[in-house]
Design a protein around this motif. Structure first.
Motif, short mmCIF file in Angstrom:
data_model
loop_
_atom_site.label_atom_id
_atom_site.label_comp_id
_atom_site.label_asym_id
_atom_site.label_seq_id
_atom_site.Cartn_x
_atom_site.Cartn_y
_atom_site.Cartn_z
N ASN A 1 14.67 19.49 13.38
CA ASN A 1 14.65 20.61 14.32
C ASN A 1 14.01 20.14 15.62
N GLU A 2 13.80 21.06 16.53
CA GLU A 2 13.21 20.69 17.83
C GLU A 2 11.87 19.99 17.66
N GLY A 3 11.07 20.53 16.74
CA GLY A 3 9.74 19.95 16.52
C GLY A 3 9.82 18.49 16.09
N THR A 4 10.88 18.15 15.34
CA THR A 4 11.02 16.78 14.85
C THR A 4 11.14 15.81 16.02
N ILE A 5 12.02 16.12 16.95
CA ILE A 5 12.23 15.14 18.04
C ILE A 5 11.08 15.17 19.05
N LEU A 6 10.45 16.32 19.20
CA LEU A 6 9.30 16.36 20.11
C LEU A 6 8.16 15.51 19.54
N THR A 7 8.02 15.56 18.22
CA THR A 7 7.00 14.71 17.58
C THR A 7 7.37 13.23 17.74
N MET B 1 0.84 -1.20 0.00
CA MET B 1 0.00 0.00 0.00
C MET B 1 0.87 1.25 0.00
N PRO B 2 0.31 2.35 -0.52
CA PRO B 2 1.12 3.57 -0.53
C PRO B 2 1.37 4.05 0.90
N PRO B 3 2.45 4.81 1.10
CA PRO B 3 2.71 5.31 2.45
C PRO B 3 1.58 6.23 2.89
N PRO B 4 1.33 6.32 4.19
CA PRO B 4 0.27 7.19 4.67
C PRO B 4 0.56 8.64 4.30
N SER C 1 5.43 7.29 11.08
CA SER C 1 6.81 7.58 11.50
C SER C 1 7.67 6.35 11.25
N VAL C 2 8.68 6.53 10.43
CA VAL C 2 9.52 5.39 10.04
C VAL C 2 10.84 5.44 10.80
N ILE C 3 10.98 4.57 11.79
CA ILE C 3 12.26 4.47 12.50
C ILE C 3 12.83 3.08 12.21
N ALA C 4 14.01 2.80 12.74
CA ALA C 4 14.67 1.53 12.44
C ALA C 4 14.72 0.65 13.68
N GLY C 5 14.64 -0.64 13.44
CA GLY C 5 14.97 -1.60 14.49
C GLY C 5 16.44 -1.96 14.32
N SER C 6 16.74 -3.21 14.48
CA SER C 6 18.11 -3.68 14.28
C SER C 6 18.04 -4.94 13.45
N ARG C 7 19.02 -5.08 12.57
CA ARG C 7 19.03 -6.28 11.72
C ARG C 7 20.31 -7.05 12.01
N ASN C 8 20.57 -7.26 13.28
CA ASN C 8 21.81 -7.92 13.67
C ASN C 8 21.58 -8.53 15.05
N ARG D 1 6.83 10.24 7.86
CA ARG D 1 7.98 10.86 8.53
C ARG D 1 9.16 9.91 8.44
N LEU D 2 10.12 10.26 7.61
CA LEU D 2 11.30 9.41 7.41
C LEU D 2 12.29 9.70 8.53
N ARG D 3 12.29 8.88 9.56
CA ARG D 3 13.11 9.14 10.75
C ARG D 3 14.17 8.05 10.94
N LEU D 4 14.57 7.45 9.83
CA LEU D 4 15.61 6.41 9.87
C LEU D 4 16.98 7.04 10.09
N PRO D 5 17.93 6.21 10.53
CA PRO D 5 19.33 6.68 10.48
C PRO D 5 19.86 6.53 9.05
N GLY D 6 19.15 6.98 8.11
CA GLY D 6 19.50 6.94 6.70
C GLY D 6 18.77 5.85 5.96
N PRO D 7 18.17 6.17 4.79
CA PRO D 7 18.14 7.52 4.25
C PRO D 7 17.31 8.46 5.12
N THR D 8 17.65 9.75 5.02
CA THR D 8 16.98 10.75 5.84
C THR D 8 16.09 11.62 4.95
#
Ligand SMILES: *Cc1c(COP(=O)(O)O)cnc(C)c1O
Length: 388
Positions: A349-355, A5-8, A326-333, A12-19
């Motif tokens: 910015n500040e708003g990003t991490i507060l969200t 399905m398409p992304p909502p 919100s797209v964050i990462a788990g671990s693949r190891n 919010r791309l909040r991965l440690p890359g790609p950013t």
């Protein structure tokens, strides 16, 4: 939500890359594609080089490749290592292990300097170990994205000074978010890529090679390679070109991203990364998410949180996406399920991490992990406003 399905609408791309790629950079990438050997592109590439040299802390020529970060890791080794030649690779996480795998494929004789995951490299101990053998290169990761631990590269460079081995550094998730003073610190080869703190889409890799490293690169015994050849790349960059067709749109994007970095001021950009990452850690701690890894070496660009015993990291990652986009990462190891990771690099910015913290609180609560409402936000705000 199934992957098909398409992304909502809110993604919010909040991965440690790609950013996340800022609008300005996306506009630059959307410009018409130009001749990769024409005057417009030559000017763009030359400009990108001039703008990235201060970020690298170097006066070296900068070599650009169409490549992901791993391609650049391989390029660094291909150009400096001969089969059977001995390397010392610092292993303190997944990317150190990747360097080891690449070196073995290339037929190098690999010794590892193992550091427990989450701990920092001890520069003095590394220097002692490095002096025990005749190594062609000491290889390490500037910022270990799998553990959220950064290496004190200035101290490593100082400790290794005088060692004839090359110092090869992957700063894929560091460059642009963590200080890099390549020339001053004596780093011989730095490799990086576009999709992390440099705020571009994936696909553009770069390398900066010291005079000491060129002596090795130009020795006839190197591992044979065609596409990755640093001498070919240098000959091309001297004409403001790349040896093979450059990803011209990405180079335009990188120029724009670097303009943004310099407009904000590099020192300010680096301080922002440090400040926002530590505020996110403070907020996470208030939600019962302890940071993984040594606090004194906490990465400014990647925050790794330990998942409470009763919960599963993969489920948190999935719920953040399903409920909030919100797209964050788990671990693949070996940390799979036990650690979740959030990128704190590039355009945030500040708003990003507060969200992030607001979404995390809600998702954790939905899994039965309840905290005082707003506790993460309060702790993060306090950290932000006391300047920690
Ligand atoms: C992201 C990353 C890489 C490169 O990964 P690619 O997927 O090949 O771009 C390499 N090293 C580190 C430390 C990274 O964080």
């Amino acid at each position: 939500m199934p992957d098909s399905m398409p992304p909502p609408a809110c993604y919010r791309l909040r991965l440690p890359g790609p950013t996340e790629v800022p609008e300005r950079v996306r506009q630059a990438i959307a410009r018409p594609v130009v001749n990769h050997r024409g005057p417009v592109f030559r000017a763009t590439l030359a400009h990108a080089e001039t703008l990235i040299q201060p970020v690298l802390g170097t006066s070296n020529r900068v070599l650009f490749f169409a490549a992901s970060g791993t391609g650049m890791m391989e390029a660094a080794l291909v150009n400096s290592v001969a089969p059977g030649e001995r390397l010392l690779i610092v292993c303190q996480g997944q990317f150190g292990e990747r360097f080891t795998s690449i070196a073995r494929v290339l037929g190098a004789a690999v010794d590892t300097f193992d550091v427990p995951w989450g701990e920092a490299v001890d520069p003095a101990a590394l220097a002692v170990r490095a002096a025990q053998q005749n190594y062609r290169a000491i290889v390490l990761i500037h910022n270990e994205s799998s553990t959220g631990v950064a290496t004190d590269l200035g101290a490593v460079g100082a400790a290794l000074r005088g060692n004839p081995a090359l110092l090869i550094v992957d700063s894929v998730s560091g460059l642009g978010g963590i200080e890099m003073c390549q020339d001053e610190w004596g780093v011989d080869i730095v490799v990086s890529a576009s999709q992390k703190a440099l705020m571009c889409p994936p696909g553009l890799g770069l390398a900066s090679v010291s005079a000491k490293a060129w002596q090795v690169v130009n020795q006839p015994d190197r591992t044979p390679s065609f596409y990755w050849s640093f001498p070919k790349a240098l000959a091309a960059v001297e004409k403001s070109e790349t040896a093979f067709t450059a990803p011209v749109s990405l180079v335009s994007g990188l120029c724009e991203a670097l303009e943004m970095i310099h407009q904000e001021g590099l020192a300010h950009v680096l301080a922002r990364h440090a400040r926002l990452s530590s505020a996110l850690r403070a907020g996470g701690a208030a939600l019962g998410l302890a940071s993984f890894g040594a606090a004194a070496s906490a990465s400014p660009t990647v925050v790794a949180f330990m998942v409470p015993e009763s919960l599963d990291g993969g489920k948190i990652v999935r719920a953040l996406y399903q409920d909030y986009g919100s797209v964050i990462a788990g671990s693949r190891n070996r940390l799979a399920g036990r650690v979740i990771r959030i990128g704190t690099m590039g355009a945030l910015n500040e708003g990003t991490i507060l969200t992030d913290l607001s979404h995390l609180e809600a998702v954790l609560a939905s899994m039965g992990h309840r905290t005082t409402p707003g506790a993460g936000l309060v702790a993060a705000s306090a950290a932000l406003h006391t300047g920690n």
